[in-house]
Design an enzyme around this catalytic site. Structure first.
Site, mmCIF file in Angstrom:
data_model
loop_
_atom_site.group_PDB
_atom_site.id
_atom_site.type_symbol
_atom_site.label_atom_id
_atom_site.label_comp_id
_atom_site.label_asym_id
_atom_site.label_seq_id
_atom_site.Cartn_x
_atom_site.Cartn_y
_atom_site.Cartn_z
ATOM 1 N N LYS A 1 100.415 -8.301 79.324
ATOM 2 C CA LYS A 1 100.639 -9.509 80.129
ATOM 3 C C LYS A 1 100.273 -10.697 79.236
ATOM 4 O O LYS A 1 99.111 -11.037 79.076
ATOM 5 C CB LYS A 1 99.769 -9.468 81.382
ATOM 6 C CG LYS A 1 100.016 -10.634 82.299
ATOM 7 C CD LYS A 1 99.202 -10.493 83.569
ATOM 8 C CE LYS A 1 99.475 -11.635 84.520
ATOM 9 N NZ LYS A 1 99.457 -12.936 83.901
HETATM 10 P P1 ATP Z 1 102.693 -15.498 89.878
HETATM 11 O O1 ATP Z 1 103.571 -15.932 88.743
HETATM 12 O O2 ATP Z 1 102.660 -14.015 90.067
HETATM 13 O O3 ATP Z 1 102.928 -16.263 91.138
HETATM 14 P P2 ATP Z 1 100.468 -16.696 88.529
HETATM 15 O O4 ATP Z 1 101.219 -17.945 88.245
HETATM 16 O O5 ATP Z 1 99.019 -16.790 88.905
HETATM 17 O O6 ATP Z 1 101.178 -15.816 89.601
HETATM 18 P P3 ATP Z 1 99.870 -14.570 86.840
HETATM 19 O O7 ATP Z 1 99.046 -13.950 87.902
HETATM 20 O O8 ATP Z 1 99.171 -14.997 85.615
HETATM 21 O O9 ATP Z 1 100.669 -15.801 87.282
HETATM 22 O O10 ATP Z 1 100.997 -13.464 86.477
HETATM 23 C C1 ATP Z 1 102.346 -13.513 86.497
HETATM 24 C C2 ATP Z 1 102.951 -14.117 85.236
HETATM 25 O O11 ATP Z 1 102.643 -13.366 84.068
HETATM 26 C C3 ATP Z 1 104.468 -14.087 85.223
HETATM 27 O O12 ATP Z 1 105.027 -15.091 86.025
HETATM 28 C C4 ATP Z 1 104.806 -14.252 83.751
HETATM 29 O O13 ATP Z 1 104.854 -15.610 83.411
HETATM 30 C C5 ATP Z 1 103.588 -13.671 83.046
HETATM 31 N N1 ATP Z 1 103.857 -12.456 82.240
HETATM 32 C C6 ATP Z 1 103.304 -12.193 81.044
HETATM 33 N N2 ATP Z 1 103.691 -11.011 80.575
HETATM 34 C C7 ATP Z 1 104.543 -10.475 81.478
HETATM 35 C C8 ATP Z 1 105.268 -9.253 81.562
HETATM 36 N N3 ATP Z 1 105.184 -8.321 80.625
HETATM 37 N N4 ATP Z 1 106.039 -9.065 82.663
HETATM 38 C C9 ATP Z 1 106.110 -9.992 83.642
HETATM 39 N N5 ATP Z 1 105.433 -11.160 83.625
HETATM 40 C C10 ATP Z 1 104.658 -11.408 82.555
#
Ligand code: ATP
Length: 692
Positions: free
Chosen positions: A306
């Protein structure tokens, strides 16, 4: 609340106006929606309003929907009203005959510009010319003129339009909502989902003259049993929401609805399209690795790093035109000219058009090492020149949603990933695949290793994605068992148990589900596994500080977001972690008489009486010691207890989350999940120490 009475009222209003629908009609819907916190009543109000338009003046619906959703175009269109507060104040003074002093005292008393306009209009004793009624379409066209007027003289043009609108309002409520619209702060809860639900339901009951589709007579609808009606609503709502998630533009959705209603075909007519961003699929939160492994028991999944960067959706058509969109559907092609220039090279043989998704991460160009998110934020948003780029990036691709004219959303993740990795070409340190490892819940050790390797290279944790629509027998083979393939449509038996089973299975399908947060995409972040959780809360109100802090707001009331109702539920008061400098800037930001609101906004839930209500506009990251049940805070009420909500002990401000909008603040469900986790932890500890 009597929906039928309201409908009758609207009809009679309609008859008296004739012609294009008047803005008064929309204002009436706003007033009613604003008078309640009940989502159901807001939906009913919108449904009735939309029905009158569908049957009476369908040409006004599109404008009405833009106005009611407090926008003028989709986010990627980059059209902005761009009116400053000064322009509205100038208009109020001129049109309602106010001097500086009286305008200031109205602002001091009411706070909200719309409420100031309401009072000013009420006081206005006479007008020389009786204005013609404002029309819904006319108001929207005026806003478009404001947004599109450019160049020399455009300020004067915009000002003239503002003043004309103020002049033409028929009553003080119209003035209030015209000004709130100009200030882009409507303050009614007609958020996206509410409008989509209302549209679906309105088109179940009504159709415009001459439309081909059928609607059931009202008398027949009235005879339906509760669950039959719920099913009809549900189907239509799913279709409208799914279509909007694939193609989030009312300019296309509304004409299609007017033609065919909320039919399945909407998804084809108004579906995935190049250069129109789909709303991204989202990941669900898990407590830790073992929670994730339990949730995905019996499934094959892919663990992926991630990355801590910016999500990007890359569209490329047959002519090679490229568009890049953000997580929030904003156009960012100009921010990443270096990625645009890569497209001809990454597009392998046989790829003509595509939509792919990945995370853009700042990297060290020589070593390829990942740089923190902070580095990426140093890149300008516009007019980035390739030659002058200082922050280098790599796109880590993770999904492929469209290929050569065909949407791939219904394909399994394994298939989409296979197409992505076989048809596109990696370019080291510029364009590559997210690092991944396939596993099942039997592989806990290697999953843990992988998780550690991700956090070692400063990734935030891992994303875990279900690969197939099949269940694997982990005890014997690890191979997919064809007998267990989930066939669509899912089994059609009655009974709640089966419904639940189907819902669970559906939540674990490996298809790409735009705008959904399902269990088939799970996030495991490193900070979840420690006790140092933080929450992203919205400041909603404050009290006058005492002693040294008497010049500032302290404490400050913070809220979580209830995604079901759209309300902001107060969760704690905070007075720790702020610097004096922060206190001062906070006081400036929420100065009495400007951005604050005079009474509790209808969408904020709190039982107490703060000295000032803030206009919710930002998200703060907060630390805390633990979560407690509370009779004074309504956060997550009903989720863990019927009478009590949840609150935080020892809340401490950490930082403003510049990257998050209030729609992304912590939800009440997540708070409830953390509370349960805390209770589980406590019971394990008590058991091991022999306490009750
Ligand atoms: P969300 O986008 O789920 O509403 P958030 O803004 O708090 O929540 P995170 O909880 O940090 O974001 O996690 C989701 C984000 O992680 C995705 O929107 C994307 O930008 C990022 N990301 C990084 N690596 C990946 C991956 N391998 N697959 C999908 N998303 C990823």
């Amino acid at each position: 609340f009597d929906a039928s009475q309201y409908a009758a009222e609207l009809q009679s209003h309609w008859a008296s106006q004739g012609g294009d629908a008047s803005y008064a009609l929309l204002t009436r819907a706003f007033v009613l929606a604003n008078a309640t916190t009940s989502r159901i009543k807001i939906v009913d109000t919108l449904v009735n309003f939309l029905r009158v338009l569908i049957e009476g003046d369908s040409s006004s619906i599109l404008s009405a929907v833009w106005l009611a959703t407090n926008s003028i175009s989709p986010p990627y269109d980059e059209l902005e009203l761009g009116l400053g507060g000064a322009s509205i104040s100038k208009g109020l003074k001129k049109i309602y005959g106010l001097d500086n002093q009286s305008l200031k005292s109205l602002y001091d008393k009411h706070g909200d510009a719309g409420d100031v306009a309401f009072e000013a209009k009420k006081r206005q004793s006479f007008t020389l010319v009786k204005p013609k009624p404002l029309k819904i379409k006319g108001v929207y066209q005026s806003l478009m003129k404001i947004a599109t007027s450019k160049g020399t003289g455009s300020q004067e043009t915009k000002q003239r339009i503002v003043e004309k609108l103020l002049q033409d309002t028929q009553g003080s409520e119209e003035s209030r909502y015209i000004v709130r619209t100009l200030a882009q702060n409507l303050r009614i809860g007609a958020v996206k989902t509410t409008m989509l639900i209302a549209l679906a339901r309105a088109f179940i009951y009504s159709k415009p003259a001459g439309a081909q589709y059928e609607v059931r007579p009202q008398s027949e609808m009235a005879r339906l049993k509760k669950d039959e009606l719920a099913e009809i609503y549900n189907n239509a709502e799913e279709i409208v929401k799914a279509s909007y998630a694939r193609h989030p533009d009312y300019n296309d959705l509304i004409p299609c609805l007017l033609e065919i209603g909320p039919a399945e075909e909407l998804l084809v007519r108004c579906g995935l399209d190049l250069h129109i961003p789909l709303r991204p699929m989202l990941g669900s939160i898990t407590r830790d690795l073992s929670d994730m492994l339990t949730k995905l028991q019996g499934r094959s999944f892919s663990c992926e790093y991630k990355y801590d960067g910016q999500r990007a959706q890359v569209h490329c058509d047959e002519q090679g035109k490229v568009s890049i969109f953000s997580r929030h559907l904003e156009l960012m092609t100009e921010k990443y000219p270096d990625l645009v220039s890569l497209v001809p090279q990454i597009r392998g043989e046989g790829v003509s058009s595509f939509i792919l998704e990945g995370e853009v991460v700042a990297v060290d160009r020589d070593t390829g090492d990942l740089q923190p998110f902070q580095t990426l934020t140093n890149r300008a948003k516009k007019n980035v020149e390739i030659g002058a780029i200082k922050v280098n990036v790599c796109l880590f691709a993770f999904d492929l949603m469209y290929l050569n004219g065909e949407p791939l959303l219904h394909r399994t993740f394994r298939e989409r990933r296979e197409l992505l990795r076989s048809l596109f070409v990696e370019i080291s340190k510029h364009f590559t695949w997210v690092k991944s490892m396939d596993a099942t819940s039997a592989d806990s050790e290697s999953v843990l290793e992988f998780f550690k390797s991700a956090t070692d290279v400063k990734c935030e944790g891992i994303m875990v994605k279900v690969l197939d629509n099949t269940i694997v027998d982990t005890k014997t083979t690890n191979k997919a068992n064809p007998e267990d393939t989930i066939k669509e449509p899912l089994e059609q038996e009655n009974g709640n148990k089966l419904k639940e089973k189907n819902a669970r299975r559906k939540a674990l399908l490996s298809t790409y589900e735009p705008d959904k947060r399902l269990e088939s995409w799970l996030k495991v972040k490193k900070d979840y596994s420690t006790s140092s959780e933080t929450l992203d809360l919205i400041p909603v109100a404050g009290w006058h500080g005492s002693g040294r802090k008497s010049k500032w707001w302290s404490p400050i009331l913070l809220a979580v977001r209830n995604p079901e109702t759209g309300s902001l539920e107060a969760v704690t008061k905070c007075m720790s972690g702020f610097t004096d400098k922060f206190y001062q800037s906070n006081k400036d930001k929420y100065a009495q008489g400007s951005t604050n609101v005079i009474s509790r906004p209808s969408y904020v839930d709190y039982y107490g009486e703060p000295d000032i209500w803030f206009e919710p506009q930002e998200v703060w990251e907060m630390a805390f010691a633990d979560i407690t049940l509370s009779p004074t805070y309504p956060a997550a009420i009903g989720l863990v207890s019927e009478e009590r909500g949840l609150s935080l002990r020892f809340p401490r401000f950490l930082k403003v989350r510049e990257d998050k909008s209030i729609d992304e603040a912590t939800t009440s469900d997540y708070l409830a999940l953390l509370w349960r986790k805390q209770m589980e932890r406590a019971s394990v500890e008590n058991n091991s120490t022999g306490k009750d």
